[in-house]
Design a protein around this motif. Structure first.
Motif, short mmCIF file in Angstrom:
data_model
loop_
_atom_site.label_atom_id
_atom_site.label_comp_id
_atom_site.label_asym_id
_atom_site.label_seq_id
_atom_site.Cartn_x
_atom_site.Cartn_y
_atom_site.Cartn_z
N UNK A 1 0.87 -1.17 0.00
CA UNK A 1 0.00 0.00 0.00
C UNK A 1 0.91 1.22 0.00
N UNK A 2 0.79 2.06 -1.02
CA UNK A 2 1.60 3.26 -1.18
C UNK A 2 3.09 2.96 -1.15
N UNK A 3 3.48 1.87 -1.80
CA UNK A 3 4.88 1.53 -1.93
C UNK A 3 5.51 0.83 -0.74
N UNK A 4 4.72 0.56 0.29
CA UNK A 4 5.23 -0.13 1.49
C UNK A 4 4.36 -1.35 1.77
N UNK A 5 4.93 -2.35 2.44
CA UNK A 5 4.09 -3.50 2.80
C UNK A 5 2.90 -3.03 3.66
N UNK A 6 1.72 -3.47 3.28
CA UNK A 6 0.51 -3.08 4.01
C UNK A 6 0.53 -3.66 5.42
N UNK A 7 0.25 -2.83 6.41
CA UNK A 7 0.17 -3.31 7.79
C UNK A 7 -1.28 -3.24 8.25
N UNK A 8 -1.61 -4.11 9.17
CA UNK A 8 -2.95 -4.17 9.74
C UNK A 8 -2.81 -4.00 11.24
N UNK A 9 -3.62 -3.13 11.82
CA UNK A 9 -3.56 -2.89 13.27
C UNK A 9 -4.15 -4.08 14.03
N UNK A 10 -3.65 -4.29 15.25
CA UNK A 10 -4.20 -5.34 16.11
C UNK A 10 -5.71 -5.18 16.29
N UNK B 1 -11.32 -7.01 15.40
CA UNK B 1 -12.66 -6.78 14.86
C UNK B 1 -13.08 -7.96 13.99
N UNK B 2 -12.17 -8.44 13.15
CA UNK B 2 -12.47 -9.60 12.30
C UNK B 2 -12.76 -10.82 13.18
N UNK C 1 -21.34 -8.36 16.19
CA UNK C 1 -19.92 -8.43 15.84
C UNK C 1 -19.23 -7.07 15.81
N UNK C 2 -19.99 -5.99 15.69
CA UNK C 2 -19.38 -4.66 15.62
C UNK C 2 -19.57 -3.89 16.92
N UNK C 3 -19.64 -4.61 18.03
CA UNK C 3 -19.84 -4.00 19.34
C UNK C 3 -18.78 -2.92 19.58
N UNK C 4 -19.21 -1.83 20.18
CA UNK C 4 -18.37 -0.67 20.54
C UNK C 4 -17.96 0.17 19.34
#
Length: 156
Positions: A78-87, A92-93, A122-125
């Protein structure tokens, strides 16, 4: 440690995740259960939620270890860098997949444009804005996730 998205060969998601776990790499391959129908039988199978993608939690310096496993093709960029995903996004998944198929939501007192915080499911909070109020359902915008959610009204 960051979560990265690894692109795999088609239908290799579970195999790659399993083999990466064996060499000590933390992986997450979200699975959904569905019933498949063949001409002679039905079978309950676990399918990856994202075709050809798994998540790996690994140090930046060790990222190339992923390619020791057959079936791992490349990282998603993503934008030239490896895509990171937040904890929090991984959580959430996980929460969404572990939620019951149906759950109760009451929104009867709300109107279009109201901002709410979901209290169940599943989308609590997660905060949401009510986009549409219909006779049988509501349309919610989950801003933090950039998605639209349709919620059936209770008793309909």
């Amino acid at each position: 440690m960051n979560w990265y998205v690894v692109y795999t060969k088609p239908k290799w998601e579970k195999k790659v995740a399993e083999r990466l776990n064996e060499i000590g790499v933390v992986t997450y391959c979200p699975l959904v259960t569905k019933t498949s129908q063949w001409s002679d039988r039905k079978k309950i199978v676990s399918m990856p939620l994202f075709n050809s993608y798994i998540f790996v939690q690994i140090e930046e310096k060790d990222r190339n270890r992923v390619f020791e496993i057959p079936g791992a093709v490349r990282y998603l960029f993503w934008l030239g860098k490896p895509a990171t995903v937040r904890n929090s996004e991984i959580e959430i998944i996980q929460n969404w997949l572990s939620a019951p198929a149906t759950y109760e939501v009451t929104l009867d007192q709300w109107k279009k444009g109201d901002k709410i915080v979901l209290e169940s499911g599943p989308f609590i909070s997660q905060s949401a804005i009510i986009q549409e109020v219909k006779q049988n359902h509501y349309i919610l915008i989950l801003e933090s996730m950039g998605c639209v959610l349709k919620v059936d009204k209770k008793g309909n």
